[in-house]
Structures are given as structure tokens and as C-alpha cells.
Design an enzyme around this catalytic site. Structure first.
Site, PDB file in Angstrom:
ATOM      1  N   ARG A   1      -4.694  -5.233   9.001  1.00 12.98           N
ATOM      2  CA  ARG A   1      -5.131  -4.712   7.777  1.00 12.98           C
ATOM      3  C   ARG A   1      -4.947  -5.433   6.424  1.00 12.98           C
ATOM      4  O   ARG A   1      -3.881  -5.383   5.777  1.00 12.98           O
ATOM      5  CB  ARG A   1      -4.399  -3.131   7.977  1.00 12.98           C
ATOM      6  CG  ARG A   1      -4.890  -2.077   6.943  1.00 12.98           C
ATOM      7  CD  ARG A   1      -3.922  -1.070   6.899  1.00 12.98           C
ATOM      8  NE  ARG A   1      -2.920  -1.207   5.878  1.00 12.98           N
ATOM      9  CZ  ARG A   1      -1.614  -0.756   5.688  1.00 12.98           C
ATOM     10  NH1 ARG A   1      -1.192   0.001   6.688  1.00 12.98           N
ATOM     11  NH2 ARG A   1      -0.854  -1.127   4.546  1.00 12.98           N
TER      12      ARG A   1
ATOM     13  N   HIS B   1      -2.862   0.971   3.217  1.00 15.80           N
ATOM     14  CA  HIS B   1      -3.425   1.784   4.246  1.00 15.80           C
ATOM     15  C   HIS B   1      -4.750   2.762   3.759  1.00 15.80           C
ATOM     16  O   HIS B   1      -5.500   2.714   4.428  1.00 15.80           O
ATOM     17  CB  HIS B   1      -2.125   2.759   4.397  1.00 15.80           C
ATOM     18  CG  HIS B   1      -2.500   4.186   5.066  1.00 15.80           C
ATOM     19  ND1 HIS B   1      -2.828   4.108   6.431  1.00 15.80           N
ATOM     20  CD2 HIS B   1      -2.494   5.551   5.020  1.00 15.80           C
ATOM     21  CE1 HIS B   1      -3.171   5.097   6.991  1.00 15.80           C
ATOM     22  NE2 HIS B   1      -3.007   6.168   6.071  1.00 15.80           N
TER      23      HIS B   1
ATOM     24  N   TYR C   1       6.137  -2.507   0.688  1.00 17.07           N
ATOM     25  CA  TYR C   1       6.879  -2.621   1.983  1.00 17.07           C
ATOM     26  C   TYR C   1       6.410  -4.039   2.727  1.00 17.07           C
ATOM     27  O   TYR C   1       6.933  -4.166   3.854  1.00 17.07           O
ATOM     28  CB  TYR C   1       6.557  -1.592   2.953  1.00 17.07           C
ATOM     29  CG  TYR C   1       5.141  -0.767   3.008  1.00 17.07           C
ATOM     30  CD1 TYR C   1       4.448  -1.892   3.886  1.00 17.07           C
ATOM     31  CD2 TYR C   1       4.645  -0.118   2.243  1.00 17.07           C
ATOM     32  CE1 TYR C   1       3.036  -1.254   4.036  1.00 17.07           C
ATOM     33  CE2 TYR C   1       3.509   0.621   2.285  1.00 17.07           C
ATOM     34  CZ  TYR C   1       2.666  -0.031   3.071  1.00 17.07           C
ATOM     35  OH  TYR C   1       1.250   0.234   3.311  1.00 17.07           O
TER      36      TYR C   1
END
Lengths: 317, 364
Positions: free
Chosen positions: B255, B259, B268
Site C-alpha cells: 500500500r 490507509h 507509524y
């Protein structure tokens, strides 16, 4: 009632080859209460399917089955075990018509036995109708008699919307009445005036209708007893008309009180028949606790005496 | 005593490495088809970039980018036949577009307008599923219906690495294995479930190996290699239709974006990791291959981009010129027939809008 439900399933399956039954132990075993008894022998394992023990997938797969042109009638073995199905019912079955703007729909029925009175283990005596009734897109049907059970189940199977069909397990075999062999339907969304009366309206559904009927013998008043039969969409018209006539109402349910169906009935009466009311609407319900095991259960589920007493109090208000 | 149940291994399929060099067996597809694959990937990327831009400008709402996952998206669309059914999650815009879902409708969906989920009648795609893994059972059920009706149709369902942790994954794959259903499970393992890395999702070395426990085949493919994705899905679809049961395909991909547009992956995720994956880009990789085969030129690329941008711009125009829904649209599809109480609520809302329209306030 078990036999009436069984006949309804047999007739609909014979009539429409897209109707299939699936659930845990519904096949060879005929269901733990024998509602699906003999179906497996008559229609075979492709249409009467013993699934792996997986409640969420039973509904989830049924959504796909319905999309593929089948009409699944699913069984949850007990009220408490219908809860893993909530996600699929609320997140998908109830809203697929909405989400797809009418292209797809979950033409399915979930039936399960509910309520106390059979001296069962924990999770086998719950009355969770409020969870389902709170969900837009679901229909919730609860019969109280064998005649209604057969006619309502046929309607549920034919209904294009997802229907949660709750069967009052303690009257599965306790109420006996002649049920026509011939095909008939009882409409969803229509309440039944069990007995006409002029002093007070008594509203109930499912297993509690029996206690309500018994209460009639213990009270001197002229009671109009209404069996809702469908919890959602509710036939408020019948209830309102009755309360406008009597001016008093008692709502009886087995489920816990907080945010329950009886609250919806009471709020509707308050809104639509306020000027006719001679007393506040009374709710006779289970308590906001877990339903106790068999030894104490009798205190929890209102009996005919408690109902008759509450009728008297409302009459004397 | 120990019972030996068999050898434990999972195939890994890569056909095109990150330099565009063929390392495996090429699927039997024409150059024309390869060019179509490339064009669909480019279309997906342009759509994605446009959607991100529209979101930043406040012209659509929260959007889940597919950047980096174009091969995992598009390979499937080419491997499926028209009659097969796709059950997407929310990161398959590319697959949906390649199967004929209008781009304008997708923008409408991400643009706060549920009318965008009205799947056109001739397109075999189910609605986007937002709750993770719940769509798996739907695909299983559809495949089941096809099997009962003896129709040769496969269902193909997408989900992410996080979905494999959920009960619906287990229940769905278990059903499919038990009843030998014609379904293809595609796990887009993009290494991240919002902030949770793949390593914290499961102790299994691969996600593909989970299929073994359900009694069917699992395969891991290079998810940034469209030929590998195409080959694996094509084989699985064929197998499903021949009545040889389900397959789990783990597309090992990445990815590249956050998100969704509501997320900030910098919080993160190590930036160096993203840089490493950038080198494995699925579109660049196919371009390398096509260049070697003399199927790609600067002019071709320029013309393609121009054409695709025009299409996407047209979709944006269609989306933005769509008239607003009427109030009844909120109520219309809740039941097949509107119950009286709902009809009453609709009438009330119409009245309320009318009664309050001159009162000012936030909606005034």
C-alpha cells in the site's frame, strides 16, 4: 406449532425450487426442535443443508445465495446463537437493497426459537426481538399460534425483504389447534385482534399472548387483546384505534424493558391517542437482568396473575 | 505417535521481476491484451491520482487509494470471464473500472452520494463492502447458488491481510472447502492494516498457507506482477468452473499511500520501506517489459495519458454535474415496499424541511 411450521416449509419448498433450508442439524436430524423434520428425506441434501457450525457464515452465505437466485430459509438453533448473525444481518442483509439502489436484495428468512420456559441452559432463553426491530430494512415476525405460524412463515418466505422469524419455543407444542392443510398466508405487518373489548387494550406478541389470554379469565373487565404478530413494521393503526376506543393500555412482553418493543408501543400510543388516555400506558416486561435459570424463571416471566393485577391497577388509576 | 498429513509448502509465483525481466512462464496472451492491461493500470493510476486531488480540494470525501496495487487489481479483471462475479472490498476501484463500473459512479460513491453504488445491470459486481472480511461469505454463497443451479460461474472475492484475522475469513473459507464451491479468494496483502504491519496480523509465514487447513490450494504471487496475478487468477477461475473447488491467492503487494485520506502513515511507517517498494512499482515494471518488446514508446505513453486523463476528466464532470437526490431517495430502498410508518417519516421530513427553510442556522 412445530408441525404447522414444518408443513409451511414443506409446501413452500415443493412449490418453489429456489427455497432451500440451511442451518446446524437441520438435515438428517430435522432440527433440535424437529421443525425441519422430514425435509432432508423429501428434498435431499442439496436443498436441506447441514452447515458447519458457523452462524455468521450461514447468514453471510445466504446473502450470496439470495443474490444468486435462491431463497434461503436459515435456522439459528437458539435465540442466543443468533447473535453472531447480527453483523451480517445489520451490516449487509438489511441494507443491500438500499446500498445497491434496489438492484440487489437479501430475499431470506432467519428463523429461530426464542424465549424461556423450557428449562434450558444459558443463552437458550433470550428474547432479542428489539435488536432486530431496531434495524431498518429487516422485518421481524413473531407468531403466537400454530395457525399464524404457518401462514406467517409462508408470507416470510415469499417476502422480498429479509425477515427475522422468531418462534416462541415454550408454546411449540403447548398450544394445539387445527391448522388447514391447504395453502394460506397471514399477512406481515398486520396485527390480530384476538378478543374485542371496551375497557382496556392489552397488547402482546409471541409466547406471552398465551399468558394474556389466561389473564382474561382472572379479570372482570372487558379487555381488547391485540397480538402484534409483526414487530417490524408494526401495525400501529390497529393498536391506536383500539386505545382510542378503550382509553387504557397495558403492553406485555417477555424481553427486558430498557429500549424494548413495549417502549415503542407506549410511545406510539402517547403520540397518537394522548387525548383518549384515561391512565398512563403500563408496561409489564421482563427485568433489565439476564433471564434467570429455570428455578427462578417464573419470577421473571410475567404470569397471568401479574398481568391481571396490572390490568386492575390501570383500570383503577 | 505422530500423523504425517503431507508436505507443507506454498507456491510462489513471479513471472516478471521488478526490472521487467521474464523469470517464469508467460501466460498465453496477445500483445494487444498486454497493452490493454497496461492501459487499464494507467487508467487506474490516473483515476487514483485524480481522486486524491479531488479529496484534497474537498470535492469528494474520504478515499482509499489503490496506488501500488494496480497489478493486483487489474490482473484479476482480465482473468475473469464476463459471467463471473466480483465481490470487492473498498480497495478495488481498479478492478471495478476494468470490469465496466463507471468511474463517475465511483467518484459519486466516494463523494458522499450513495447513488454511486447502483451497479449497472450488465456489470457483475456486488456492492463495495466496508466492514472488513464480511464480503467473503457473500461470494461463497453466490458460488454455492451457481453450484446448486449447475451454472459454470465463478465468484471472486477481494479482502486484505487484516481480513485473514477475522472470523468471517475462517467461516467463509471453511464453507467453501467443505462444499467445494467455485470461488476464488484474493487476499491483497499490502503489508498494512491501517497502522498494523502484516507481521502483527498473524504468526503464519504466508497468508496463502492458511488454505491448506481448509483443504484447498493456496498460492502466493508477486502482487506487483500483473502476469503472475493474471495467471494465478485465471487458473483458479478455470479450476472453480471445472468443479475442482476454491483457491486462495495471496497477492504480495504494498500500500503505497495512507490507509485512506483520513490517515497519516508517516506516524507509524518507515519512509525507507516505501522507497524500497517504489522500485517494485507494477506499472513501471510492465512498461520495462513492453519497452523491451518494442510495444512502448514515448509517443504511445503521451497519447495514452492524454486519452485516459480526458476520460477521467469527463467522469469528474459527469459526477459533479449530477443533480442532487430528492429527499425520498433516503427512504426509497429500505424495503421493497415502503411501510406506512416510513412513509409517514418521509412526509414529516418533507414538511420539516419546508417549515424550517427560512430559519437560518447551519442548513439554512
Amino acid at each position: 406449532m412445530v408441525e404447522a411450521l414444518n408443513i409451511a416449509l414443506k409446501q413452500e419448498m415443493a412449490k418453489d425450487s429456489s427455497v432451500i433450508v440451511l442451518g446446524e442439524d437441520v438435515g438428517k436430524d430435522g432440527g433440535v426442535f424437529r421443525v425441519t423434520d422430514g425435509l432432508w428425506e423429501k428434498f435431499g441434501g442439496e436443498r436441506v443443508i447441514d452447515t458447519p457450525l458457523a452462524e455468521s457464515a450461514i447468514i453471510g452465505a445466504s446473502i450470496g445465495l439470495a443474490l444468486g437466485g435462491m431463497k434461503p430459509v436459515c435456522e439459528a438453533q437458539f435465540d442466543g446463537f443468533s447473535l453472531p448473525m447480527l453483523d451480517q444481518l445489520i451490516s449487509h442483509a438489511s441494507r443491500i437493497r438500499w446500498r445497491s439502489r434496489g438492484r440487489f436484495a437479501a430475499h431470506l428468512v432467519l428463523r429461530f426459537p426464542y424465549g424461556g420456559g423450557i428449562r434450558a441452559l444459558e443463552h437458550h432463553s433470550d428474547s432479542p426481538e428489539a435488536y432486530y426491530a431496531h434495524t431498518p430494512g429487516l422485518k421481524v415476525v413473531i407468531p403466537s399460534s400454530p395457525y399464524d405460524a404457518k401462514g406467517l412463515l409462508v408470507s416470510a418466505i415469499r417476502d422480498p425483504d429479509p425477515v427475522v422469524f422468531m418462534e416462541p419455543k415454550r408454546v411449540y407444542r403447548a398450544i394445539r389447534e387445527d391448522v388447514p392443510e391447504t395453502e394460506y398466508t397471514v399477512p406481515i405487518g398486520k396485527a390480530n385482534v384476538v378478543q374485542e373489548g371496551s375497557d382496556i387494550t392489552l397488547v402482546s406478541w409471541g409466547a406471552m399472548v398465551r399468558e394474556c389470554k389466561e389473564a382474561l379469565a382472572l379479570t372482570p373487565y372487558s379487555v381488547e387483546l391485540i397480538d402484534l404478530r409483526t414487530i417490524s413494521p408494526m401495525d400501529t393503526k390497529t393498536v391506536i384505534e383500539s386505545v382510542k376506543k378503550t382509553g387504557r393500555a397495558v403492553v406485555v412482553q417477555e424481553a427486558p424493558r430498557n429500549c424494548s418493543v413495549s417502549a415503542e408501543v407506549a410511545a406510539t400510543i402517547q403520540k397518537e391517542a394522548f387525548l383518549s388516555l384515561k391512565a398512563p400506558v403500563k408496561r409489564v416486561t421482563g427485568f433489565d437482568t439476564v433471564i434467570p435459570f429455570a428455578r427462578m424463571e417464573g419470577f421473571y416471566i410475567a404470569d397471568e396473575k401479574r398481568i391481571a393485577k396490572e390490568i386492575e391497577k390501570v383500570m383503577k388509576f | 505417535m505422530r500423523k504425517t498429513l503431507g508436505k507443507f509448502s506454498v507456491d510462489y509465483l513471479q513471472i516478471l521481476d521488478e526490472h521487467g525481466v521474464v523469470t517464469g512462464v508467460m501466460p498465453k496472451i496477445t500483445n494487444e491484451r498486454i497493452r490493454e492491461m497496461y492501459e487499464q493500470m494507467v487508467r487506474a493510476r490516473v483515476f487514483d491520482e485524480t481522486a486524491l486531488k479531488l479529496q484534497r480540494e474537498g470535492r469528494i470525501g474520504t478515499y482509499a487509494s489503490i496506488r501500488g496495487q494496480e497489478a493486483s487489481n487489474i490482473g484479476t479483471a482480465f482473468a475473469m470471464d464476463k459471467e463471473d462475479w466480483l465481490f470487492p472490498s473498498f480497495r478495488e476501484d481498479g478492478t471495478m473500472i476494468a470490469r465496466g463500473f463507471p468511474m463517475s459512479a465511483l467518484l459519486q460513491y466516494w463523494g458522499w452520494d450513495e447513488r454511486g453504488m447502483a451497479v449497472p445491470q450488465d456489470v457483475n459486481i456486488f456492492t463495495i463492502a466496508v466492514p472488513v472480511s464480511t464480503q467473503i461469505a457473500h461470494a461463497v454463497g453466490y458460488a454455492w447458488a451457481m453450484k446448486l443451479q449447475k451454472k459454470k460461474v465463478a465468484s471472486v472475492v477481494y479482502f486484505g491481510d487484516g481480513a485473514t484475522s477475522k472470523g468471517d475469513f475462517h467461516e467463509g473459507l471453511n464453507f467453501a472447502g467443505t462444499f467445494a464451491l467455485p470461488v476464488v479468494f484474493i487476499c491483497q496483502n499490502n503489508q498494512w492494516s491501517i497502522s498494523m504491519p502484516r507481521s502483527k496480523q498473524s504468526a503464519s509465514e504466508t497468508l496463502a498457507q492458511k488454505a491448506i487447513a481448509y483443504g484447498f490450494e493456496g498460492i502466493q504471487v508477486d502482487g506487483n506482477d500483473i502476469f503472475a496475478v493474471y495467471t494465478a487468477v485465471r487458473d483458479a477461475v478455470k479450476k472453480a468452473k471445472e468443479g475442482r473447488g476454491p483457491t486462495l491467492i495471496e497477492c504480495f503487494t504494498y500500500r503505497m499511500s495512507d490507509h485512506t485520506t483520513s490517515d497519516d502513515a508517516k506516524k507509524y511507517r518507515d519512509a525507507a520501506e516505501v522507497v524500497e517498494w517504489e522500485k517494485k512499482d507494477p506499472i513501471t515494471r510492465l512498461r520495462f517489459y513492453m519497452k523491451q518488446k518494442k510495444m512502448w514508446t514515448e509517443t504511445y505513453e503521451r497519447e495514452l495519458l492524454e486519452r485516459v486523463r480526458k476520460e477521467v476528466d469527463e467522469a469528474v464532470r459527469t459526477y459533479e454535474s449530477t443533480p442532487p437526490a430528492d429527499i425520498e431517495d433516503i427512504f426509497r430502498y429500505t424495503y421493497a415496499e415502503m411501510p406506512p410508518a416510513l412513509r409517514e417519516q418521509l412526509e414529516y421530513l418533507k414538511r420539516s424541511v419546508d417549515e424550517t427553510k427560512n430559519m437560518g442556522g447551519t442548513n439554512g
